[in-house]
Scaffold this motif. Structure first.
Motif, PDB file in Angstrom:
ATOM      1  N   ARG A   3      -0.708   1.660   8.647  1.00 23.64           N
ATOM      2  CA  ARG A   3       0.277   1.209   9.623  1.00 23.64           C
ATOM      3  C   ARG A   3       0.390  -0.304   9.609  1.00 23.64           C
ATOM      4  O   ARG A   3       1.474  -0.865   9.621  1.00 23.64           O
ATOM      5  N   PHE A   4      -0.782  -0.985   9.565  1.00 23.49           N
ATOM      6  CA  PHE A   4      -0.778  -2.443   9.576  1.00 23.49           C
ATOM      7  C   PHE A   4      -0.053  -2.993   8.357  1.00 23.49           C
ATOM      8  O   PHE A   4       0.787  -3.876   8.455  1.00 23.49           O
ATOM      9  N   PHE A   5      -0.380  -2.443   7.191  1.00 23.62           N
ATOM     10  CA  PHE A   5       0.202  -2.984   5.973  1.00 23.62           C
ATOM     11  C   PHE A   5       1.690  -2.694   5.878  1.00 23.62           C
ATOM     12  O   PHE A   5       2.456  -3.506   5.376  1.00 23.62           O
ATOM     13  N   GLY A   9       4.013  -5.697   5.760  1.00 21.09           N
ATOM     14  CA  GLY A   9       4.809  -5.776   4.541  1.00 21.09           C
ATOM     15  C   GLY A   9       6.284  -5.901   4.836  1.00 21.09           C
ATOM     16  O   GLY A   9       7.005  -6.648   4.181  1.00 21.09           O
ATOM     17  N   LEU A  10       6.754  -5.178   5.860  1.00 16.52           N
ATOM     18  CA  LEU A  10       8.170  -5.263   6.200  1.00 16.52           C
ATOM     19  C   LEU A  10       8.522  -6.636   6.751  1.00 16.52           C
ATOM     20  O   LEU A  10       9.612  -7.156   6.510  1.00 16.52           O
ATOM     21  N   ALA A  11       7.582  -7.244   7.476  1.00 19.41           N
ATOM     22  CA  ALA A  11       7.829  -8.596   7.969  1.00 19.41           C
ATOM     23  C   ALA A  11       7.936  -9.578   6.813  1.00 19.41           C
ATOM     24  O   ALA A  11       8.825 -10.436   6.773  1.00 19.41           O
ATOM     25  N   LEU A  12       7.034  -9.442   5.849  1.00 22.63           N
ATOM     26  CA  LEU A  12       7.087 -10.312   4.680  1.00 22.63           C
ATOM     27  C   LEU A  12       8.334 -10.046   3.858  1.00 22.63           C
ATOM     28  O   LEU A  12       8.922 -10.953   3.274  1.00 22.63           O
ATOM     29  N   LEU A  13       8.754  -8.773   3.821  1.00 21.57           N
ATOM     30  CA  LEU A  13       9.958  -8.420   3.086  1.00 21.57           C
ATOM     31  C   LEU A  13      11.162  -9.158   3.640  1.00 21.57           C
ATOM     32  O   LEU A  13      12.020  -9.640   2.903  1.00 21.57           O
ATOM     33  N   LEU A 279      -1.001  -6.342  -9.051  1.00 22.80           N
ATOM     34  CA  LEU A 279       0.093  -5.426  -8.766  1.00 22.80           C
ATOM     35  C   LEU A 279       0.225  -5.173  -7.272  1.00 22.80           C
ATOM     36  O   LEU A 279      -0.771  -5.094  -6.553  1.00 22.80           O
ATOM     37  N   HIS A 280       1.457  -5.044  -6.826  1.00 21.67           N
ATOM     38  CA  HIS A 280       1.688  -4.542  -5.478  1.00 21.67           C
ATOM     39  C   HIS A 280       1.468  -3.034  -5.481  1.00 21.67           C
ATOM     40  O   HIS A 280       1.782  -2.348  -6.454  1.00 21.67           O
ATOM     41  N   ALA A 281       0.956  -2.534  -4.389  1.00 17.14           N
ATOM     42  CA  ALA A 281       0.655  -1.101  -4.307  1.00 17.14           C
ATOM     43  C   ALA A 281       1.907  -0.254  -4.265  1.00 17.14           C
ATOM     44  O   ALA A 281       1.904   0.894  -4.707  1.00 17.14           O
ATOM     45  N   THR A 282       2.996  -0.838  -3.753  1.00 16.33           N
ATOM     46  CA  THR A 282       4.192  -0.044  -3.508  1.00 16.33           C
ATOM     47  C   THR A 282       5.448  -0.869  -3.739  1.00 16.33           C
ATOM     48  O   THR A 282       5.434  -2.099  -3.609  1.00 16.33           O
ATOM     49  N   LEU A 283       6.520  -0.162  -4.072  1.00 16.04           N
ATOM     50  CA  LEU A 283       7.768  -0.815  -4.437  1.00 16.04           C
ATOM     51  C   LEU A 283       8.934  -0.007  -3.895  1.00 16.04           C
ATOM     52  O   LEU A 283       8.929   1.223  -3.930  1.00 16.04           O
ATOM     53  N   LEU A 284       9.934  -0.707  -3.379  1.00 17.32           N
ATOM     54  CA  LEU A 284      11.149  -0.079  -2.864  1.00 17.32           C
ATOM     55  C   LEU A 284      12.302  -0.366  -3.816  1.00 17.32           C
ATOM     56  O   LEU A 284      12.327  -1.404  -4.484  1.00 17.32           O
ATOM     57  N   GLU A 285      13.285   0.527  -3.844  1.00 17.94           N
ATOM     58  CA  GLU A 285      14.387   0.399  -4.801  1.00 17.94           C
ATOM     59  C   GLU A 285      15.602  -0.334  -4.255  1.00 17.94           C
ATOM     60  O   GLU A 285      16.374  -0.899  -5.034  1.00 17.94           O
ATOM     61  N   LYS A 286      15.821  -0.292  -2.940  1.00 18.65           N
ATOM     62  CA  LYS A 286      17.067  -0.812  -2.392  1.00 18.65           C
ATOM     63  C   LYS A 286      16.798  -1.905  -1.374  1.00 18.65           C
ATOM     64  O   LYS A 286      15.752  -1.898  -0.727  1.00 18.65           O
ATOM     65  N   GLY A 294       2.876  -8.438  -0.188  1.00 16.41           N
ATOM     66  CA  GLY A 294       1.585  -8.591   0.461  1.00 16.41           C
ATOM     67  C   GLY A 294       0.770  -7.319   0.557  1.00 16.41           C
ATOM     68  O   GLY A 294      -0.355  -7.345   1.048  1.00 16.41           O
ATOM     69  N   THR A 295       1.313  -6.187   0.080  1.00 17.13           N
ATOM     70  CA  THR A 295       0.589  -4.922   0.159  1.00 17.13           C
ATOM     71  C   THR A 295      -0.121  -4.666  -1.168  1.00 17.13           C
ATOM     72  O   THR A 295       0.517  -4.311  -2.164  1.00 17.13           O
TER      73      THR A 295
END
Length: 546
Positions: A3-5, A9-13, A279-286, A294-295
């Motif tokens: 939840r924290f990440f 992560g969304l804030a950093l995004l 590497l980042h743990a996760t990646l979004l496409e859009k 930061g994750t």
């Protein structure tokens, strides 16, 4: 912790999404992104109509206390005024991912003199439709719940709900309408999508019926998560995670064989490493491909190397593996700095990294991380050999050997015959698993450790299918095939018996409401890391198809 990440992560995004810059560490990152886009898979589509109407029935024996029972044909949706049935639940007969299109028309000659307001709620399991949402208690955004309110100002009207949806059940509720007006549905279809185009191999006729059912549900789980990336879950989080990539790619290699999707994901992740090459743990496409800034999860970074090796072994694509070799080298280098001078993983050393391994409160990860690092060193060295880069791998096998010796000194309880972890010397399934997979424990020692831990009522057992995948791997490696089979039929088979169309993100047979996010409705009930029985069933037919 996730939840924290996710929130951070969304804030950093928000701060970083304007540039969506590729990695500054790897000079080839822009070219890697181009190559990723070149092998981005095309989606295939299928139009699905609802199979029947159903009603929710409260049942203490059912999963999360609810089940569906047949309520008849869908004809009432199209032929009877909606006010007569102001709440209807439709069953599409299976889990699908895609877009809902519907149209309504007046019932009779009276025109609408006020807007029509409808609520559409899509669900993967019955409990989602029957649990009060407010006040919302989840640790992830309320907007992940798939409920959409539509206001229609003019009838007849046709529309496609803009949001991509995922599930089996659709509840339609009438929220507002003129007293003098009524309507019927003229059309309601679901445009399902996946990047799967090939048929999976059929099982031998000798396969036990329960294993056949597990295979069917596993294939459906994998199909739904294979979109334009290996998504973790098509309902939530709808993004690429390294841990899910590895397990989905294993399952795909033994079923649908869409290797271009694996290649696409490997390149995408590499292109967006951070500025020190991690590497980042996760990646979004859009709106464009970008990491969740930061994750970072260090266990996932090392698993990337193993995924790259497995891709090479399956495809023989040395060009891609050689292209991404520098990424593998960098993950090893960054992981090794987290070890003490006597080669024990230091949980307190800065920078401290999130370690996934499992969704399980109270689980100590130190011994598991020790074993996983050894495992990654061994597999990364095999990757080096296949690419003719042994010199660049340097002392990796020597270091792995030192870590094995250190692990036996620090973690092995000779009296119990098990690995312990952390200051409290916790005994967990996964501490044994990763010491077996890294060959720190011999086959005989591993079999004893697994038999011991599985008989201990107070041992820390796994909380999700991702962790149980590695338990199966360890059981097979130390010569316990019947126990591996029993675990698949017992754990995944339990989900099937409780009505699963796709396998769930978390599952504890002792707790239907387990959720890492504080609210089970927000769990993903179609999750990539849960699909791997299909891998085991096809890879080991002598164990699972007889």
């Amino acid at each position: 912790m996730k939840r924290f990440f996710l929130i951070a992560g969304l804030a950093l995004l928000t701060l970083g999404s304007t540039s969506l810059a590729q990695s500054a560490y790897f000079s080839n990152s822009k070219e890697w992104l181009r190559k990723a886009e070149a092998c981005r898979p095309e989606l295939s589509y299928q139009t699905i109509s609802p199979a029947r109407t159903v009603r929710s029935v409260q049942d203490a024996k059912a999963f999360q206390g609810w089940r569906m029972e047949d309520a008849g044909s869908t004809d009432i949706l199209f032929n009877e005024p909606f006010k007569k049935h102001p709440s209807i639940t439709l069953d599409f007969g299976n889990h699908y991912t895609g877009f809902l299109t519907f149209s309504i028309k007046p019932f009779g000659l009276v025109a609408a003199d006020a807007p029509v307001r409808l609520k559409f709620t899509f669900a993967e399991v019955p409990g989602e439709l029957n649990t009060p949402l407010e006040p919302y208690k989840g640790g992830l955004a309320r907007s992940w719940v798939q409920d959409e309110i539509v206001t229609i100002t003019s009838v007849p009207h046709e529309m496609t709900i803009p949001r991509r949806l995922s599930g089996r059940y659709l509840k339609i509720e009438l929220l507002g309408i003129s007293g003098s007006f009524d309507f019927v549905f003229d059309k309601l279809t679901f445009k399902a999508q996946t990047s799967v185009t090939n048929e999976a191999p059929a099982l031998a006729s000798t396969t036990e019926p329960l294993i056949q059912d597990i295979y069917k549900v596993g294939l459906n789980t994998l199909k739904e998560c294979m979109q334009t990336v290996y998504e973790d879950g098509p309902k939530r989080d709808r993004r690429l995670w390294i841990g899910d990539l590895y397990l989905e790619a294993l399952a795909n290699a033994y079923t649908f064989k869409n290797h271009e999707l694996t290649k696409h994901c490997l390149y995408l992740l590499a292109a967006f490493a951070n500025d020190e090459g991690l590497l980042h743990a996760t990646l979004l496409e859009k709106p464009q491909p970008h990491p969740q800034y930061g994750t970072h999860t260090l266990d996932y970074c090392l698993i990337y190397n193993v995924a790259l090796l497995e891709y090479l072994k399956e495809t023989g694509d040395t060009e891609t593996a050689a292209d991404l070799w520098p990424v593998a080298v960098r993950q090893i280098k960054l992981a090794l700095r987290q070890f003490s001078p006597d080669w024990i993983y230091d949980m307190d050393k800065q920078p401290q990294y999130w370690l996934v391994f499992d969704w399980k409160d109270g689980y100590d990860r130190q011994a598991s991380m020790q074993g996983l690092t050894i495992f990654a060193l061994q597999h990364s060295y095999e990757l080096a050999k296949r690419l003719g880069k042994e010199k660049e791998a340097g002392e990796w096998l020597t270091i792995a050997g030192k870590m094995q010796k250190a692990a036996r000194r620090h973690f092995y309880d000779k009296t119990l015959g098990v690995m312990v972890s952390g200051k409290d010397r916790q005994v967990s399934y996964l501490s044994q698993v990763w010491m077996i997979l890294s060959n720190t424990l011999s086959k005989k020692e591993g079999a004893k450790a697994m038999a011991t831990v599985m008989s201990m009522p107070d041992a820390c057992y796994p909380g999700c299918p991702y962790a149980y995948h590695y338990v199966i791997e360890a059981l097979l490696q130390c010569g316990m095939p019947q126990e591996a089979r029993n675990l698949i039929t017992g754990y995944w088979g339990s989900m099937v018996k409780r009505g699963a169309d796709t396998f769930w993100e978390v599952y504890d047979p002792n707790n239907d409401y387990l959720s890492p996010y504080g609210f089970f409705v927000i769990n993903s009930y179609c999750h990539a890391w849960s699909c791997t029985p299909v891998y085991f069933i096809n890879k080991y037919p002598e164990i699972f198809q007889k």
